[in-house]
Design a protein around this motif. Structure first.
Motif, PDB file in Angstrom:
ATOM      1  N   GLY A   1       0.821  -1.207   0.000  1.00 32.27           N
ATOM      2  CA  GLY A   1       0.000   0.000   0.000  1.00 32.27           C
ATOM      3  C   GLY A   1       0.846   1.245   0.000  1.00 32.27           C
ATOM      4  N   PHE A   2       0.194   2.382  -0.109  1.00 30.89           N
ATOM      5  CA  PHE A   2       0.922   3.653  -0.066  1.00 30.89           C
ATOM      6  C   PHE A   2       0.924   4.203   1.358  1.00 30.89           C
ATOM      7  N   ALA A   3      -0.237   4.562   1.853  1.00 30.15           N
ATOM      8  CA  ALA A   3      -0.307   5.170   3.179  1.00 30.15           C
ATOM      9  C   ALA A   3      -0.271   4.098   4.261  1.00 30.15           C
TER      10      ALA A   3
ATOM     11  N   VAL B   1      -1.763   5.684  10.000  1.00 29.27           N
ATOM     12  CA  VAL B   1      -1.967   7.050   9.502  1.00 29.27           C
ATOM     13  C   VAL B   1      -3.377   7.203   8.928  1.00 29.27           C
ATOM     14  N   ILE B   2      -3.817   6.212   8.187  1.00 31.37           N
ATOM     15  CA  ILE B   2      -5.162   6.287   7.594  1.00 31.37           C
ATOM     16  C   ILE B   2      -6.217   6.324   8.696  1.00 31.37           C
TER      17      ILE B   2
ATOM     18  N   THR C   1      -6.071   9.732  10.347  1.00 25.81           N
ATOM     19  CA  THR C   1      -6.501  10.826   9.483  1.00 25.81           C
ATOM     20  C   THR C   1      -8.011  10.799   9.267  1.00 25.81           C
ATOM     21  N   THR C   2      -8.548   9.612   9.040  1.00 27.86           N
ATOM     22  CA  THR C   2      -9.949   9.535   8.619  1.00 27.86           C
ATOM     23  C   THR C   2     -10.878   9.109   9.753  1.00 27.86           C
TER      24      THR C   2
ATOM     25  N   GLU D   1     -11.691   6.278  10.283  1.00 23.80           N
ATOM     26  CA  GLU D   1     -12.448   5.110   9.825  1.00 23.80           C
ATOM     27  C   GLU D   1     -11.753   3.819  10.253  1.00 23.80           C
ATOM     28  N   LYS D   2     -12.569   2.782  10.413  1.00 20.82           N
ATOM     29  CA  LYS D   2     -12.017   1.480  10.740  1.00 20.82           C
ATOM     30  C   LYS D   2     -11.635   0.797   9.425  1.00 20.82           C
ATOM     31  N   LEU D   3     -10.465   0.218   9.392  1.00 23.13           N
ATOM     32  CA  LEU D   3     -10.012  -0.388   8.143  1.00 23.13           C
ATOM     33  C   LEU D   3     -10.701  -1.730   7.929  1.00 23.13           C
ATOM     34  N   PRO D   4     -11.156  -1.984   6.697  1.00 19.30           N
ATOM     35  CA  PRO D   4     -11.804  -3.270   6.429  1.00 19.30           C
ATOM     36  C   PRO D   4     -10.818  -4.430   6.554  1.00 19.30           C
TER      37      PRO D   4
ATOM     38  N   PHE E   1      -7.472  -5.243   4.334  1.00 14.71           N
ATOM     39  CA  PHE E   1      -7.108  -3.990   3.669  1.00 14.71           C
ATOM     40  C   PHE E   1      -5.614  -3.958   3.341  1.00 14.71           C
ATOM     41  N   GLN E   2      -5.313  -3.579   2.105  1.00 15.44           N
ATOM     42  CA  GLN E   2      -3.930  -3.444   1.612  1.00 15.44           C
ATOM     43  C   GLN E   2      -3.157  -4.758   1.577  1.00 15.44           C
TER      44      GLN E   2
END
Lengths: 273, 263
Positions: free
Chosen positions: A218-220, A224-225, A228-229, A231-234, A237-238
Motif C-alpha cells: 500500500g501507499f499510506a 496514519v489512515i 486521518t480519517t 475510519e475502521k479499516l476493512p 485492507f492493503q
C-alpha cells in the motif's frame, strides 16, 4: 545451498543458523527445514520475511549470481542525529552493507539483472545507496539488454536521509523508464511489506507485478489512515488479495511456485528470431 | 509581518502552511492570461485538490497544474485541504500528455501536506498514480518546471515535481516526511516537530545547497504581488531556455538532474 553457507559464514559470530520460531503458532523450525520449506512455517503456513540471500538461493541457478556494488555504504547526507549509529547497528544485525542486494544471475538459464531488498536492514527503507544501487542495476540491465527481476520489501523512503531519499523515487523511476523503452522486461515481486514511497515508485512500475500471498502492499500506513480519517479499516485492507481484487497486481503466487513462474515468464519474453 | 521575519526551519514550515499564504490558484490568477480550467482524469472523477488548465504566460501557451487547498472552509472541504487523490494525479498526467502533444511547456505549482491518506484513495491506487507520474514525467518531451510554493509533502509533492527546473519560494519547504511524522516515529513525540524540521533540512536554502532545486525566489520584505512578478520573470527565462533544447537533450538533462542526486 553453497551460497547460503558462504554468506552466513561471512557473518561475524553466526557460523550456525539457529532454528526459526513461527510468530503465529510458535513452532520451532530447524534452519535446514526452514529454507527447504521456502521460509514458510510447515505447521501453519505463515510466510516469514526472507533474507535477500535466502531469496537468491531459492531463485537463481546455483553459482550464477554476481553481486554488483556490494561495498556501497550510506553516508549521512543531511547529518541526521544518531543515523551513523543506526547504520552501524543495521549492518551488524543484517550482515549487509545496505538494504538491497543487486547483481546479475541466471534464472532457468536466462540471464537477468536482479535486485533483492532485505527488510533486516532498516526495514529495507530507501536512502541514497538503495536508490543508487537499483538505478545502476537498471542501467546495467539496459546496457546489457537484460530483463530485471526485483524482489521488493520496504517500509518506504528512509527519513534519515531527508530530501535525498525522496529524490531516489524519481531517480529510480527514470532508470526503469529507460530500461522499458529499450523493450526490456521488468518483473516486480512484491513481498511483505511493500509500502510508502516504494509502492509510489518502482514497485508499481513493473511490466508484470507479482505479489506473495497476504503481503501488505500500500501507499499510506494503516495507522496514519485510521488517524486521518477516523475510519475502521476493512479486513484484509492493503493485502495482496485486496490489491489483486482492485486490479493493481497481475497475480498472486505461492512462494513455492514463484521460481517456476518467473522462469516461465522470463522464457516467454526471450527475444526470438 | 511575521512571515517576513522567519528564521528557523520550523518557522518556515509554519509560514509554508499559513492559511493566508497564496496557493496555486493565486499564481494562476495573477500570472496566467486567458486561463481555461480543464477538469477530470477521464477515468473516474475530478479532484478539486488539483486545478489544471491552459493559458498564456506572457504570450507563450502553457499548461498549468496546481495544487490548491482553497480559502473558505467549504472550499477546503471540497478541495480536501489540498491533499490530492489518485484522480488528481491522473488528471495532471492526462494534461501533461496533452501539453506534450501540443508542445506546450508545463508549469506545476506544489503546495500540499501530501497525497490524501484514505481507504478509498488506496482502493483506487494512490501508490500507482504517483508511480505513473514519476515514470511518465521522466519521459515527457516538453519542458516541465515545478515550483514549490507551500509545503512540499513527500511523494504526493514529487508526483508533480519531476522537472527540468525546480524552483522554491523562500519560505516553502520540501521534505520526505512531515516534521510531526518524523518526530513521532523517531521520538514518539510529535511536539518535537521543530527539532525534526531542523534536522530534516527541508528549507529552500537547504535544497538549493543540495542542488535539488535550481532557484529560490526571495520573499522577505516582499508583497505577494512582487513575489509573483519575480517568479514570473524566472519562469519566462527558464521556459525560453528549455524551449531551445531538442526533446532528446531535454530528457537527458532531466535524467541527469535526478541521476546525480545521491550518486
Amino acid at each position: 545451498m553453497s551460497g547460503l553457507r558462504e554468506f552466513f559464514s561471512s557473518l561475524k559470530g553466526s557460523p550456525e543458523q539457529p532454528p526459526r520460531t513461527c510468530k503465529q503458532c510458535g513452532t520451532e523450525i530447524p534452519y535446514a527445514e526452514y529454507v527447504a520449506n521456502h521460509c514458510i512455517c510447515p505447521q501453519c503456513g505463515t510466510y516469514f520475511r526472507m533474507r535477500a540471500v535466502e531469496r537468491l538461493d531459492e531463485t537463481v541457478d546455483p553459482g550464477t549470481f554476481q553481486e554488483m556494488d556490494k561495498k556501497l555504504k550510506s553516508k549521512n547526507p543531511i547529518n541526521f542525529p544518531d543515523y551513523a549509529e543506526k547504520l552501524e547497528k543495521a549492518e551488524k544485525a543484517s550482515g549487509l552493507n545496505e538494504g538491497v542486494v543487486c547483481g546479475t544471475a541466471k534464472i532457468g538459464g536466462i540471464d537477468c539483472g536482479l535486485f533483492v531488498m532485505d527488510s533486516a536492514f532498516m526495514m529495507g527503507s530507501m536512502g541514497t545507496v538503495v536508490g543508487e544501487k537499483i538505478t545502476r542495476l537498471f542501467e546495467k540491465a539496459t546496457a546489457s539488454k537484460l530483463p530485471v527481476v526485483g524482489f521488493i520489501t520496504s517500509g518506504g523512503a528512509r527519513m534519515q536521509e531527508g530530501i535525498f531519499s525522496l529524490m531516489q523515487m524519481a531517480k529510480v523511476s527514470g532508470a526503469v523508464k529507460r530500461h522499458s523503452e529499450a523493450g526490456l522486461l521488468y518483473i516486480a515481486v512484491l513481498t511483505d511489506p511493500t509500502t510508502g514511497g516504494i509502492t509510489a515508485s518502482f514497485a508499481m512500475q513493473g511490466d508484470i507485478i507479482i505479489a506473495e500471498p497476504k503481503a501488505l502492499i500500500g501507499f499510506a500506513g494503516q495507522r496514519v489512515i485510521e488517524q486521518t480519517t477516523g475510519e475502521k479499516l476493512p479486513a484484509g485492507f492493503q493485502r495482496a488479495e485486496f490489491q489483486l481484487e482492485h486490479g493493481f497486481v497481475d497475480l498472486i503466487e505461492e512462494r513455492s511456485r514463484l521460481t517456476y513462474t518467473l522462469r516461465k515468464l522470463l522464457k516467454l519474453h526471450q527475444p526470438h528470431n | 509581518m511575521a512571515i517576513a521575519d522567519v528564521k528557523t526551519a520550523y518557522e518556515r514550515v509554519q509560514a509554508a502552511r499559513n492559511g493566508k499564504r497564496p496557493m496555486g490558484s493565486y499564481y494562476i490568477e495573477h500570472m496566467i492570461d486567458d486561463f481555461v480550467e480543464l477538469h477530470g482524469d477521464r477515468r473516474f472523477g475530478d479532484d478539486a485538490a488539483i486545478v489544471a488548465g491552459v493559458g498564456y504566460l506572457n504570450r507563450i501557451p502553457v499548461t498549468v497544474i496546481a495544487m490548491e487547498r482553497g480559502d473558505t472552509i467549504e472550499e477546503r472541504m471540497k478541495r480536501n485541504f489540498g491533499c490530492p487523490e489518485p484522480e488528481g494525479y491522473r488528471k495532471a498526467l492526462r494534461l501533461m500528455k496533452e501539453a506534450e502533444k501540443f508542445r506546450r511547456p508545463v508549469i506545476c505549482f506544489i503546495g500540499s501536506s501530501g497525497a490524501y491518506c484514505g481507504i478509498e484513495a488506496e482502493k483506487r491506487g494512490q501508490g500507482l498514480a504517483i508511480a505513473e507520474n514519476l515514470y511518465e514525467m521522466m519521459g515527457l518531451k516538453t519542458p516541465v518546471i515545478s515550483v514549490v510554493v507551500g509545503e512540499g509533502g513527500s511523494g504526493g509533492a514529487l508526483a508533480l515535481g519531476v522537472c527540468d527546473t525546480a524552483i522554491m519560494l523562500e519560505n516553502a519547504v520540501y521534505s520526505v516526511i512531515s516534521p510531526e511524522g518524523c518526530a513521532s516515529i523517531l521520538w514518539k513525540d510529535a511536539s518535537k516537530a521543530p527539532e525534526a524540521a531542523a534536522h530534516l533540512k527541508l528549507t529552500s536554502y537547504d535544497l538549493l545547497k543540495f542542488d535539488v532545486v535550481e532557484k529560490v525566489i526571495p520573499e522577505t520584505g516582499k508583497t505577494d504581488r512582487e513575489i509573483c512578478s519575480a517568479l514570473k520573470a524566472v519562469l519566462m527565462t527558464e521556459i525560453t531556455r528549455l524551449s531551445q533544447m531538442t526533446p532528446e537533450a531535454l530528457l537527458d538533462h532531466r535524467y541527469e538532474k535526478f541521476r546525480k542526486i545521491g550518486g
